[in-house]
Structures are given as C-alpha cells and as structure tokens.
Design a protein around this motif. Sequence first.
Motif, PDB file in Angstrom:
ATOM      1  N   ILE A   1       0.864  -1.189   0.000  1.00 51.92           N
ATOM      2  CA  ILE A   1       0.000   0.000   0.000  1.00 51.92           C
ATOM      3  C   ILE A   1       0.896   1.232   0.000  1.00 51.92           C
ATOM      4  N   THR A   2       0.773   2.070  -1.043  1.00 54.98           N
ATOM      5  CA  THR A   2       1.547   3.306  -1.085  1.00 54.98           C
ATOM      6  C   THR A   2       0.812   4.367  -0.281  1.00 54.98           C
ATOM      7  N   LEU A   3       1.578   5.136   0.514  1.00 57.04           N
ATOM      8  CA  LEU A   3       0.974   6.024   1.511  1.00 57.04           C
ATOM      9  C   LEU A   3       1.334   7.486   1.321  1.00 57.04           C
ATOM     10  N   GLY A   4       1.741   7.868   0.124  1.00 61.71           N
ATOM     11  CA  GLY A   4       2.089   9.268  -0.119  1.00 61.71           C
ATOM     12  C   GLY A   4       3.240   9.711   0.757  1.00 61.71           C
ATOM     13  N   LYS A   5       3.038  10.792   1.512  1.00 66.85           N
ATOM     14  CA  LYS A   5       4.096  11.356   2.353  1.00 66.85           C
ATOM     15  C   LYS A   5       4.535  10.408   3.473  1.00 66.85           C
ATOM     16  N   ASP A   6       3.732   9.359   3.739  1.00 68.48           N
ATOM     17  CA  ASP A   6       4.071   8.417   4.804  1.00 68.48           C
ATOM     18  C   ASP A   6       4.831   7.198   4.292  1.00 68.48           C
ATOM     19  N   GLY A   7       5.177   7.157   3.009  1.00 70.51           N
ATOM     20  CA  GLY A   7       5.959   6.052   2.470  1.00 70.51           C
ATOM     21  C   GLY A   7       5.100   4.928   1.928  1.00 70.51           C
ATOM     22  N   MET A   8       5.343   3.711   2.367  1.00 74.38           N
ATOM     23  CA  MET A   8       4.569   2.561   1.904  1.00 74.38           C
ATOM     24  C   MET A   8       4.585   1.452   2.945  1.00 74.38           C
ATOM     25  N   ALA A   9       3.549   0.603   2.899  1.00 70.53           N
ATOM     26  CA  ALA A   9       3.431  -0.512   3.834  1.00 70.53           C
ATOM     27  C   ALA A   9       3.377  -1.808   3.036  1.00 70.53           C
ATOM     28  N   LEU A  10       4.242  -2.759   3.386  1.00 67.72           N
ATOM     29  CA  LEU A  10       4.330  -4.024   2.663  1.00 67.72           C
ATOM     30  C   LEU A  10       4.008  -5.191   3.586  1.00 67.72           C
ATOM     31  N   LEU A  11       3.065  -6.018   3.158  1.00 68.15           N
ATOM     32  CA  LEU A  11       2.811  -7.297   3.815  1.00 68.15           C
ATOM     33  C   LEU A  11       3.219  -8.382   2.838  1.00 68.15           C
ATOM     34  N   ASN A  12       4.307  -9.084   3.149  1.00 67.74           N
ATOM     35  CA  ASN A  12       4.824 -10.149   2.299  1.00 67.74           C
ATOM     36  C   ASN A  12       4.657 -11.461   3.050  1.00 67.74           C
ATOM     37  N   ARG A  13       3.679 -12.238   2.621  1.00 67.99           N
ATOM     38  CA  ARG A  13       3.240 -13.410   3.373  1.00 67.99           C
ATOM     39  C   ARG A  13       2.836 -12.949   4.778  1.00 67.99           C
ATOM     40  N   LYS A  14       3.611 -13.246   5.822  1.00 69.59           N
ATOM     41  CA  LYS A  14       3.236 -12.820   7.173  1.00 69.59           C
ATOM     42  C   LYS A  14       4.105 -11.685   7.695  1.00 69.59           C
ATOM     43  N   ASP A  15       5.091 -11.277   6.906  1.00 70.89           N
ATOM     44  CA  ASP A  15       6.023 -10.233   7.346  1.00 70.89           C
ATOM     45  C   ASP A  15       5.504  -8.859   6.944  1.00 70.89           C
ATOM     46  N   PHE A  16       5.379  -7.962   7.941  1.00 66.12           N
ATOM     47  CA  PHE A  16       4.821  -6.633   7.692  1.00 66.12           C
ATOM     48  C   PHE A  16       5.898  -5.578   7.937  1.00 66.12           C
ATOM     49  N   THR A  17       6.039  -4.652   6.989  1.00 64.41           N
ATOM     50  CA  THR A  17       7.044  -3.598   7.073  1.00 64.41           C
ATOM     51  C   THR A  17       6.453  -2.272   6.622  1.00 64.41           C
ATOM     52  N   VAL A  18       6.730  -1.197   7.362  1.00 62.98           N
ATOM     53  CA  VAL A  18       6.390   0.154   6.916  1.00 62.98           C
ATOM     54  C   VAL A  18       7.690   0.845   6.523  1.00 62.98           C
ATOM     55  N   ILE A  19       7.746   1.314   5.278  1.00 67.40           N
ATOM     56  CA  ILE A  19       8.953   1.947   4.748  1.00 67.40           C
ATOM     57  C   ILE A  19       8.719   3.454   4.693  1.00 67.40           C
ATOM     58  N   PRO A  20       9.443   4.251   5.475  1.00 65.85           N
ATOM     59  CA  PRO A  20       9.223   5.709   5.490  1.00 65.85           C
ATOM     60  C   PRO A  20       9.562   6.332   4.144  1.00 65.85           C
ATOM     61  N   THR A  21       8.911   7.446   3.826  1.00 66.56           N
ATOM     62  CA  THR A  21       9.210   8.139   2.576  1.00 66.56           C
ATOM     63  C   THR A  21      10.620   8.701   2.593  1.00 66.56           C
ATOM     64  N   VAL A  22      11.234   8.797   1.421  1.00 67.57           N
ATOM     65  CA  VAL A  22      12.554   9.426   1.310  1.00 67.57           C
ATOM     66  C   VAL A  22      12.468  10.698   0.470  1.00 67.57           C
TER      67      VAL A  22
END
Length: 490
Positions: free
Chosen positions: A241-262
């Motif tokens: 899920i792309t989140l604009g100014k908040d970066g993006m959130a990835l759920l890969n199988r069961k692993d969840f990561t929020v990647i801050p915007t650069v």
Amino acid sequence: MTRDEIREILSKVKGRKILVVGDVMVDEYIWGKIERISPEAPIQVVDVQSENAVMGGAANVVSNLTGLGARVYPVGVVGRDQKGTFLKERLQEQGVRIQGLVTDPGRPTSTKTRIMGQNQQLLRIDREYKTPVSRASESRLLHYIYRQVQDCDAVILSDYGKGVLTPGVLAGTIHAAKKAKKIVIADPKGHDFSRYRGVTCLTPNRKEAEEACGRPVQSRRDMLNAARHLQRILKSRACLITLGKDGMALLNRKDFTVIPTVAREVYDVSGAGDTVIAVLTLVASAGYDLETAAALANTAAGIVVGKVGTARAAPQEILDYDRDTLDTSARKIFMLQELKDQIRSIRKQGRKVVFTNGCFDLLHVGHIRYLQEARRLGDCLVVGLNSDGSVRRLKGKRRPLISQEERAHILSALDCVDYLVIFDELTPLNLLRKLKPDILVKGGDYKKSEVVGADLVESYGGRVALIPVVKGKSTSDIVERIVERYGKGV
C-alpha cells in the motif's frame, strides 16, 4: 541498503523482460504564467508559454522500465489518431517493440491534459473512453499475451480504468502468467479488487485500499489489517500500500514492514505509482525479495515526486539518492532519453540551450570559469560528461583519477550547470544529434574546424562558441605538481 548493493541491483535488472498490460495514454502539459484574474468570471487567466506531451499510464510504466535497462513488451489499445501515433513513435524511440499495441479506430487514445501555472497543476482535462474494449480487440490482446508471457520474467497489470483490463483480459493474463510461473504485480483501479485474484502482489494507494476495504487506513494497525484483508481476498503472496508522504506498507506473506518516505520535496505526484510498480516488479524479477524491491521502489518514487510532470528515476539518480546526504544537485543528472524530453520542453518555452562536453577530471578553476562563461551564453547549460571507459580510451589507462559518479556529482553541484548526461562514446556527436543545442561551446585552444559536431550544429541554425581557457590551469599541471611535491611521500 548500501551504495554497492544498489549498484549491484541496478546491474542485475538490466535486460530483464517485462510484459506490461494496461491502459496506455498521453500526458499533455500546457505551461503558463498567471498574472491576472479574468474579467469574465472569478478565475485565473493562464498566459500559455509552452506545451509538451509525454507517455502516461501504462506507457509511463514502460518508460520507467526502459530507463532502468529493461526490455519491455507493452500490451494495450490506442486510437487511430495523432496521439496514438505519438505513443508508438515515443515507445519505438526507447527501443520498445509495439506489436502488442492494438489500434482501435472506434476509440480515441486516452489523453490527460494538465494546465500548469507557476509549476503547480491548476486543472486537468481528460479525453477518453472508459467502456471495455471490443471483443475483437480483447481477442488480439490475449493472443499476444499468451504468445509473449513465456518469454518474459514478470508481468505488470497497469489498470487506469480505461477499458483495456476487461475481466477476460485480466483472468487470461493472470492464468497464463501463473501457468508459466511468472511474477504478476497489479496496480488496481475501482472498488472490487477480487478482479485481480491470483496476482503475486497488489499495489493500491491509500485511498484505493480504504475504498476496497471499507475502512480508514491511517495507523500502522490499519495498514496491517487492510493489507491482510486484501491479501486474503486476492489469495496473493503480498500487498504493498503506497501512503504518499508516509511512504509505503508491505505485507509479504506474514512479514509486515512500513517503509518511510525518502522524498525531499514534493512538486508533482503524477506517475509516482507507475514508478513504484515498475521498480518493484523489475527488482523482484531479478530474484530479489519484495522487501528489497519495495525499498528501492520507495527511493525511486521519492525522486520522481521531486520533478514536475510525469517523470522517471534514472539509475544514477537512484544510486546517488542517499537520504542522509542527498542534495538537489543529484537531480541534474539525466539519462539521454529523459534529457531529450526535458530539452524539448525548454525549447518550446523559447529558451536557448548551451552544450559543452569534457572529462572534467580533477575539477579546477579553469573548468569553473569556462562553465560559467558557457552558461552566460544562453538560458541553460547541458554538460556531456565522458564516462570512465571513454576517458581511459582518450587519456590512457591511468585516467580518470576521479570516477564518473563523483565527477558527475561535483559538476552538478555548480550553479552554472543545469543538466548533465554521461556518455560512453569518444565524441559527443550522438548527444548533439539527439539534443540539438542552440550553442555548442568548446575551449579557445580549439579551432572551429577541430570542434566535433560543429558542422552538425550549424546545419540546423545553431552556432559554435569558443571560450578562452585560463592559462596554466589544467588537470595535467595539477598531477605534475602533486608528483613533484609528494612523489616520495608526504
């Protein structure tokens, strides 16, 4: 991710084959000044200064991929009109085969026209059909997809809701890709995401995810719940899920990561989603995990939102984009095709383009004064920089002393340099043919008859300018003084 790791990824993705199925379109820009309000109504009056057009939608996904060295096979529908011809020509200029583009005389080529004032978007005009493509067009699209999917490394579904990705095309493409064991990543449209069941990964933006899930996506918990919901109904491996100014959130199988915007600065979000799905898919197709692919896609998106208009991130920009050290000078470094687009836009504004080239190994005051004088001759200065390989062939195996990446970054930090492009040939003749500058500049130690490309530039009405060199200032002199003073050690 280290610089060396990024360099390795960018090297490995070159030559990957990507099938892009979706809504190709044209993005038009009308640029102007706003200095008054209309006497007819309380609206701004735009004094048009220039116009330009670039590839949009799925065609922009293709452009992002080719910019990173991929081999791309677009599949879509265009009208039998000027815009359709424009798209085909631009794709072919990038070395893309267009056999997958179906011409439908009953539909216009989808076109978005943006009115721009003071580098801000004021209004958008859409000319398009949103009805599903005809059965005949659908059949031709699927025939090409079935034939091509076996030879590709991954498939992208770029859905802008313009009628190309019908239920039949979606189901047929996903089934064929899964049968061939290919990655399928989809950028969705609409509320019913079950249409994309079976894809490897879906890349909705926040608003699209909220509409599909029927709930807000604001907190980290919201993001995880939304990604899980979409993952479940799609039976997919992942959801980004792309989140604009908040970066993006990835759920890969069961692993969840929020990647801050650069992103450093946000001028225009047009096409950022195209960049994300292009880089995500390309990196994943080379065997990297989705976390690595998403991180690099996030960096690329941070670059393109700092540009006005639909754009793409060049490999050198991605390599230079360290969020702790980046300055805006890195954005002056362009790939040739992207620079060609930029120069076309500048020329339509009536601005004069100056070009010079060189190795610029060990930058010294002579170089700086030369570049400053060159810039004063026009409205923007383009520097063609010899690659490391080119310098070695010209100067010998001991050169360059400074790598092309460092030389490019140093030069682009100068205020007098507006754009920089690295070239691998011995001469800049190919750059001159592509860019067609108004003024070609060389040092006064040359005679006009010795300047490569002088005849070419003058043939279309340009001119050659020779700028006096600063005596006693050269890289060779600096090297000799260093050897003389420190040859036996410091």
